[in-house]
Design an enzyme around this catalytic site. Structure first.
Site, PDB file in Angstrom:
ATOM      1  N   HIS A 109       0.798  -1.232   0.000  1.00 48.14           N
ATOM      2  CA  HIS A 109       0.000   0.000   0.000  1.00 48.14           C
ATOM      3  C   HIS A 109       0.834   1.287   0.000  1.00 48.14           C
ATOM      4  O   HIS A 109       1.911   1.350   0.578  1.00 48.14           O
ATOM      5  CB  HIS A 109      -0.927   0.018   1.231  1.00 48.14           C
ATOM      6  CG  HIS A 109      -0.151   0.074   2.513  1.00 48.14           C
ATOM      7  ND1 HIS A 109       0.211   1.253   3.113  1.00 48.14           N
ATOM      8  CD2 HIS A 109       0.378  -0.905   3.286  1.00 48.14           C
ATOM      9  CE1 HIS A 109       0.896   1.013   4.200  1.00 48.14           C
ATOM     10  NE2 HIS A 109       1.020  -0.301   4.331  1.00 48.14           N
ATOM     11  N   HIS A 150      12.517   1.738 -12.804  1.00 50.11           N
ATOM     12  CA  HIS A 150      12.276   0.328 -13.134  1.00 50.11           C
ATOM     13  C   HIS A 150      12.331  -0.494 -11.857  1.00 50.11           C
ATOM     14  O   HIS A 150      13.363  -0.536 -11.181  1.00 50.11           O
ATOM     15  CB  HIS A 150      13.349  -0.150 -14.129  1.00 50.11           C
ATOM     16  CG  HIS A 150      13.254  -1.598 -14.481  1.00 50.11           C
ATOM     17  ND1 HIS A 150      14.284  -2.295 -15.069  1.00 50.11           N
ATOM     18  CD2 HIS A 150      12.257  -2.499 -14.337  1.00 50.11           C
ATOM     19  CE1 HIS A 150      13.934  -3.543 -15.274  1.00 50.11           C
ATOM     20  NE2 HIS A 150      12.696  -3.700 -14.825  1.00 50.11           N
TER      21      HIS A 150
HETATM   22  O1  JB3 Z   1      15.019  -7.751 -16.579  1.00 49.78           O
HETATM   23  C1  JB3 Z   1      14.272  -8.106 -17.473  1.00 49.78           C
HETATM   24  C2  JB3 Z   1      13.169  -9.056 -17.212  1.00 49.78           C
HETATM   25  N1  JB3 Z   1      14.399  -7.666 -18.716  1.00 49.78           N
HETATM   26  C3  JB3 Z   1      15.453  -6.784 -19.148  1.00 49.78           C
HETATM   27  C4  JB3 Z   1      14.855  -5.462 -19.600  1.00 49.78           C
HETATM   28  C5  JB3 Z   1      14.088  -4.781 -18.505  1.00 49.78           C
HETATM   29  O2  JB3 Z   1      15.930  -4.604 -20.033  1.00 49.78           O
HETATM   30  C6  JB3 Z   1      16.179  -7.456 -20.314  1.00 49.78           C
HETATM   31  O3  JB3 Z   1      16.784  -8.640 -19.842  1.00 49.78           O
HETATM   32  C7  JB3 Z   1      17.204  -6.532 -20.993  1.00 49.78           C
HETATM   33  O4  JB3 Z   1      18.398  -6.596 -20.352  1.00 49.78           O
HETATM   34  C8  JB3 Z   1      16.702  -5.129 -21.126  1.00 49.78           C
HETATM   35  O5  JB3 Z   1      15.871  -5.318 -22.211  1.00 49.78           O
HETATM   36  P1  JB3 Z   1      15.981  -4.443 -23.555  1.00 49.78           P
HETATM   37  O6  JB3 Z   1      15.948  -2.998 -23.218  1.00 49.78           O
HETATM   38  O7  JB3 Z   1      14.971  -4.984 -24.453  1.00 49.78           O
HETATM   39  O8  JB3 Z   1      17.485  -4.680 -24.032  1.00 49.78           O
HETATM   40  P2  JB3 Z   1      18.036  -5.368 -25.347  1.00 49.78           P
HETATM   41  O9  JB3 Z   1      17.610  -6.795 -25.384  1.00 49.78           O
HETATM   42  O10 JB3 Z   1      19.470  -5.031 -25.340  1.00 49.78           O
HETATM   43  O11 JB3 Z   1      17.310  -4.630 -26.549  1.00 49.78           O
HETATM   44  C9  JB3 Z   1      17.317  -3.236 -26.749  1.00 49.78           C
HETATM   45  C10 JB3 Z   1      17.007  -3.012 -28.214  1.00 49.78           C
HETATM   46  O12 JB3 Z   1      16.719  -1.636 -28.414  1.00 49.78           O
HETATM   47  C11 JB3 Z   1      18.186  -3.360 -29.113  1.00 49.78           C
HETATM   48  O13 JB3 Z   1      17.731  -4.112 -30.215  1.00 49.78           O
HETATM   49  C12 JB3 Z   1      18.725  -1.995 -29.543  1.00 49.78           C
HETATM   50  O14 JB3 Z   1      19.329  -1.993 -30.828  1.00 49.78           O
HETATM   51  C13 JB3 Z   1      17.455  -1.172 -29.536  1.00 49.78           C
HETATM   52  N2  JB3 Z   1      17.700   0.272 -29.383  1.00 49.78           N
HETATM   53  C14 JB3 Z   1      18.680   0.884 -28.680  1.00 49.78           C
HETATM   54  N3  JB3 Z   1      18.563   2.216 -28.778  1.00 49.78           N
HETATM   55  C15 JB3 Z   1      16.933   1.228 -29.946  1.00 49.78           C
HETATM   56  C16 JB3 Z   1      17.481   2.463 -29.542  1.00 49.78           C
HETATM   57  N4  JB3 Z   1      15.859   1.144 -30.732  1.00 49.78           N
HETATM   58  C17 JB3 Z   1      15.258   2.289 -31.130  1.00 49.78           C
HETATM   59  N5  JB3 Z   1      14.157   2.245 -31.883  1.00 49.78           N
HETATM   60  N6  JB3 Z   1      15.737   3.511 -30.769  1.00 49.78           N
HETATM   61  C18 JB3 Z   1      16.854   3.669 -30.003  1.00 49.78           C
HETATM   62  O15 JB3 Z   1      17.254   4.793 -29.711  1.00 49.78           O
END
Ligand code: JB3
Length: 212
Positions: free
Chosen positions: A140, A149
């Site tokens: 609560h 996060h």
């Molecule tokens: O803890 C948990 C359950 N999940 C984590 C989550 C909260 O954070 C997970 O394990 C990851 O470590 C993290 O997830 P996320 O942010 O999806 O990270 P990653 O898997 O590295 O994917 C990020 C994607 O965003 C990559 O494909 C990057 O190329 C892309 N990206 C980065 N910067 C971007 C940008 N895409 C766009 N459209 N614009 C950007 O500026």
């Protein structure tokens, strides 16, 4: 009218969001991805349609965005994405997984994401762009500042206040009434029994500041 959504990012967090959005029967137009090598591909069968500039093919009134950029440390990239698209006039959809429990008298601000199995008890206020990740529990009257996060399995007892752009690591536990400042990082598995100031990094059982 419920607008179709576009997801930003094609990583792990976006994949989990797509699963929730499909259960919620939201129409998903596609995914924006910075890595051009991924353009033309798919994430969970959803097309990766281009980089962030591609959003301009849609007017702010036609769509909502879903911030698919997560964080494992301080959520600055996620915050930057949110602020960039807000300045362009777009709105972020909230995503509340149907298996989560969000009690009455809970305030969810814009773009809040409540993942599977999370529980949020009455009196909580959750700021813009916050993630309450899988299985996290907020008892609560917790107040969570924008962009913060709360990672999977974290437990916040009653009346915990956390400032903006902070990170509470996986399975961390925070006892009742604790105040944590902005831009603070609580390590995975930590047990927080004392207040944590802005900009601090605290880890361990009980959690101790390693950076002030
Ligand atoms: O803890 C948990 C359950 N999940 C984590 C989550 C909260 O954070 C997970 O394990 C990851 O470590 C993290 O997830 P996320 O942010 O999806 O990270 P990653 O898997 O590295 O994917 C990020 C994607 O965003 C990559 O494909 C990057 O190329 C892309 N990206 C980065 N910067 C971007 C940008 N895409 C766009 N459209 N614009 C950007 O500026």
């Amino acid at each position: 009218m419920v607008r179709p959504v576009i997801i930003i990012g094609s990583g792990g967090h976006a994949k989990v969001l797509i699963a929730a959005l499909l259960i919620l029967r939201r129409e998903i137009i596609g995914v924006l991805e910075a890595d051009r090598d991924k353009h033309g591909g798919f994430l969970s069968k959803i097309p990766i349609i281009g980089d962030d500039e591609s959003v301009k093919n849609y007017k702010p009134k036609e769509i909502e965005l879903v911030n698919g950029i997560g964080s494992v440390g301080l959520p600055y990239k996620r915050m930057e994405i949110y602020q960039k698209f807000k300045k362009m006039g777009y709105r972020f959809a909230g995503v509340v997984h149907p298996s989560s429990i969000v009690m009455g008298d809970v305030q969810l601000d814009e773009g809040v994401q409540i993942m599977a199995g999370a529980i949020i008890q009455p009196g909580c206020r959750i700021g813009d762009n916050v993630i309450i990740n899988t299985g996290a529990i907020l008892d609560h009257d917790c107040i969570i500042g924008e962009h913060t996060h709360i990672a999977p399995g974290a437990v916040l007892s009653g009346s915990v206040h956390i400032g903006a752009a902070s990170h509470v690591g996986t399975s961390a536990t925070i006892i009742q009434g604790i105040k944590i400042g902005k831009n603070a990082l609580i390590g995975a598995g930590s047990v927080v029994i004392n207040n944590i100031s802005t900009g601090s990094k605290a880890v361990g059982v009980p959690a101790r500041n390693i950076i002030k």
